[in-house]
Design a protein around this motif. Structure first.
Motif, PDB file in Angstrom:
ATOM      1  N   VAL A 125       5.299  -7.915   6.410  1.00 15.11           N
ATOM      2  CA  VAL A 125       5.717  -6.643   5.809  1.00 15.11           C
ATOM      3  C   VAL A 125       5.513  -6.684   4.285  1.00 15.11           C
ATOM      4  O   VAL A 125       4.970  -5.744   3.689  1.00 15.11           O
ATOM      5  CB  VAL A 125       7.191  -6.347   6.138  1.00 15.11           C
ATOM      6  N   ALA A 126       5.928  -7.790   3.655  1.00 15.45           N
ATOM      7  CA  ALA A 126       5.814  -7.908   2.199  1.00 15.45           C
ATOM      8  C   ALA A 126       4.364  -7.870   1.749  1.00 15.45           C
ATOM      9  O   ALA A 126       4.015  -7.188   0.776  1.00 15.45           O
ATOM     10  CB  ALA A 126       6.483  -9.198   1.728  1.00 15.45           C
ATOM     11  N   MET A 127       3.490  -8.588   2.460  1.00 15.49           N
ATOM     12  CA  MET A 127       2.086  -8.608   2.071  1.00 15.49           C
ATOM     13  C   MET A 127       1.420  -7.260   2.296  1.00 15.49           C
ATOM     14  O   MET A 127       0.522  -6.867   1.549  1.00 15.49           O
ATOM     15  CB  MET A 127       1.337  -9.709   2.832  1.00 15.49           C
ATOM     16  N   GLN A 128       1.865  -6.522   3.314  1.00 19.04           N
ATOM     17  CA  GLN A 128       1.307  -5.182   3.520  1.00 19.04           C
ATOM     18  C   GLN A 128       1.746  -4.243   2.409  1.00 19.04           C
ATOM     19  O   GLN A 128       0.974  -3.391   1.956  1.00 19.04           O
ATOM     20  CB  GLN A 128       1.739  -4.622   4.880  1.00 19.04           C
ATOM     21  N   LEU A 129       2.981  -4.410   1.927  1.00 15.20           N
ATOM     22  CA  LEU A 129       3.437  -3.617   0.780  1.00 15.20           C
ATOM     23  C   LEU A 129       2.590  -3.924  -0.456  1.00 15.20           C
ATOM     24  O   LEU A 129       2.272  -3.021  -1.239  1.00 15.20           O
ATOM     25  CB  LEU A 129       4.912  -3.911   0.489  1.00 15.20           C
ATOM     26  N   LEU A 130       2.206  -5.191  -0.609  1.00  7.96           N
ATOM     27  CA  LEU A 130       1.345  -5.572  -1.729  1.00  7.96           C
ATOM     28  C   LEU A 130      -0.014  -4.888  -1.628  1.00  7.96           C
ATOM     29  O   LEU A 130      -0.531  -4.358  -2.622  1.00  7.96           O
ATOM     30  CB  LEU A 130       1.167  -7.094  -1.759  1.00  7.96           C
ATOM     31  N   ILE A 131      -0.577  -4.869  -0.429  1.00  6.85           N
ATOM     32  CA  ILE A 131      -1.886  -4.230  -0.239  1.00  6.85           C
ATOM     33  C   ILE A 131      -1.790  -2.731  -0.464  1.00  6.85           C
ATOM     34  O   ILE A 131      -2.639  -2.125  -1.137  1.00  6.85           O
ATOM     35  CB  ILE A 131      -2.428  -4.538   1.174  1.00  6.85           C
ATOM     36  N   ILE A 132      -0.728  -2.115   0.079  1.00  6.83           N
ATOM     37  CA  ILE A 132      -0.533  -0.670  -0.124  1.00  6.83           C
ATOM     38  C   ILE A 132      -0.420  -0.361  -1.607  1.00  6.83           C
ATOM     39  O   ILE A 132      -1.061   0.570  -2.123  1.00  6.83           O
ATOM     40  CB  ILE A 132       0.727  -0.188   0.622  1.00  6.83           C
TER      41      ILE A 132
END
Length: 356
Positions: free
Chosen positions: A271-278
Motif C-alpha cells: 500500500v505504501a509503495m503504491q502511494l509513492l507511485i501515485i
C-alpha cells in the motif's frame, strides 16, 4: 468598458481558481510521496531483517497495490455519470503502449532496488537513491530538453561525490552476515535503480507532453493503473518460475516477528509503495519530473531519521558528509530552478497585460 473590465476580472478569477486547484493537487501528491517514500522502504527493510528472503516478492510489493486505484477511478466514473458527462477509457493505444514500456522499466527498477535493499541499510540505500535527482537532471535534458544550468551541474557533481564517500567507506556500516562482495553488489544495484528511475521520470513527462489530449485526473489515474499493472506482471513471471507464491506461507510461518505481522508487513508495504507511485506520477503530470526528483531528494533526511529511530541504524560521519553533499546538491538545484522560473524577465505579452 465595464463589460471589458468584468470579463478581465472573471478571467483572472478563473486563472486563480485553476492555479489553486493545481497547487492543491501537487501538494496532495507530495503528501502521498512522503507517506510512501518514508514508510515503504522501512517496511521492505523490515521484511528482510526478520527472515524475508524473496527478492522478486519484495519487488512485486512495490507495484502490486495498483488495485487501490480502482477506487478513485470508480468514484470519478460515477461522478461523471451523475453529471451526464462522457465516461469510459481515456487512454489511446499509443498511451497504452507507452504505459506498458514504462511499466516494464518500473518493474526492472523495482527489482534492482529490492536487490540492493536486501544487502544495504536504509540509511545508505536512501542516500544512494537520492542520486536519482542527478540522473533525472541528465535525462530531462536528453528526453524533454529541459535546460541544463551550472546549478544542475553543481548538483550532479555534489551528489556523485556523496555516493563516492559512501562507496569508499562501506565497511563501517555493513549489516551482519553480508560480505563485502554482496554489499558492493547491493551498492551498485541501488545506484543502477536510481539511474533507471531518473530516466523513467522524464519519460513519464515526455508521455504527458506527447499525449495529444488534455491531461485530466481520470487520464492520470488510468495511466497510473496501467503502468503499475504492467510492472506487477513483469515481477509476477519470475515469481511463478521461482515458486515464490507457494513459498509465502512457509516464509510467514518462519518469520521472526510472527505470521500475522509478516502479512501485515507485506500488505502495508504494498500500500505504501503504491502511494509513492501515485504521488510521483501525480507530481509529474501536475508539474514536472524535476519537481518529483526534488521532493524525493528532500525526503532523504526524513528517511535517515526514521531508519535511526525505528531500525536503530548507525548514523556515522561518512553518512553525515554524504547527506550534507546531497542536501547541498538539492539546494543548488532548487535555487537554479527558482531563478529560472521566477527571475526571468516578463514576456512582451505579460507586459501588455500589466500595462492594461
Amino acid at each position: 468598458m465595464e463589460n471589458s473590465h468584468g470579463s478581465n476580472n472573471e478571467t483572472t478569477e478563473n486563472q486563480k481558481s485553476k492555479t489553486l486547484k493545481a497547487m492543491f493537487l501537487v501538494l496532495m501528491n507530495c503528501v502521498l510521496m512522503t507517506i510512501g517514500q518514508v514508510g515503504g522502504p522501512l517496511l521492505l527493510r523490515i521484511y528482510y531483517l526478520h527472515g524475508g528472503k524473496r527478492k522478486w516478492l519484495n519487488a512485486w510489493l512495490l507495484t502490486s497495490g495498483f488495485p487501490i486505484l480502482i477506487l478513485p477511478i470508480a468514484f470519478s466514473y460515477l461522478r461523471a455519470q451523475a453529471k451526464g458527462q462522457a465516461t469510459g477509457l481515456l487512454v489511446t493505444p499509443k498511451l497504452v503502449a507507452a504505459s506498458a514500456i514504462l511499466g516494464l522499466l518500473l518493474g526492472l527498477d523495482g527489482y534492482l532496488y529490492s536487490f540492493g535493499l536486501s544487502y544495504l541499510p536504509i540509511s545508505v540505500s536512501s542516500l544512494l537513491g537520492s542520486t536519482q535527482l542527478a540522473f533525472t537532471a541528465i535525462f530531462a535534458l536528453l528526453v524533454v530538453r529541459h535546460k541544463f544550468t551550472h546549478y544542475s551541474v553543481n548538483a550532479v557533481v555534489l551528489m556523485t561525490f556523496g555516493s563516492v564517500v559512501l562507496g569508499l567507506h562501506m565497511n563501517g556500516d555493513r549489516p551482519s552476515g553480508v560480505s563485502d562482495g554482496k554489499y558492493l553488489l547491493g551498492f551498485l544495484m541501488t545506484l543502477a535503480a536510481a539511474a533507471l528511475h531518473g530516466f523513467i521520470m522524464p519519460a513519464l513527462e515526455y508521455t504527458h507532453l506527447k499525449a495529444g489530449m488534455p491531461i485530466t485526473f481520470d487520464l492520470v489515474m488510468q495511466i497510473q493503473f496501467l503502468i503499475s499493472m504492467f510492472a506487477t506482471l513483469f515481477c509476477t513471471i519470475p515469481m511463478i518460475i521461482n515458486k515464490d507464491f507457494q513459498a509465502i506461507s512457509k516464509e510467514a510461518g518462519e518469520y521472526g516477528l510472527g505470521e500475522t505481522k509478516y502479512y501485515m508487513v507485506i500488505v502495508f508495504a504494498a500500500v505504501a509503495m503504491q502511494l509513492l507511485i501515485i504521488g510521483s506520477i501525480g507530481v509529474i503530470f501536475c508539474s514536472t519530473s524535476l519537481l518529483g526528483g526534488l521532493v524525493s531528494s528532500l525526503l532523504v533526511p526524513v528517511q535517515q531519521v526514521f531508519a535511526v529511530v525505528f531500525l536503530h541504524e548507525r548514523f556515522n560521519a561518512d553518512k553525515g558528509m554524504a547527506l550534507s553533499l546531497c542536501l547541498w546538491g538539492f539546494a543548488s538545484y532548487f535555487y537554479g530552478e527558482y531563478r529560472a522560473t521566477y527571475k526571468k524577465p516578463p514576456s512582451k505579452q505579460e507586459s501588455e497585460v500589466e500595462t492594461i
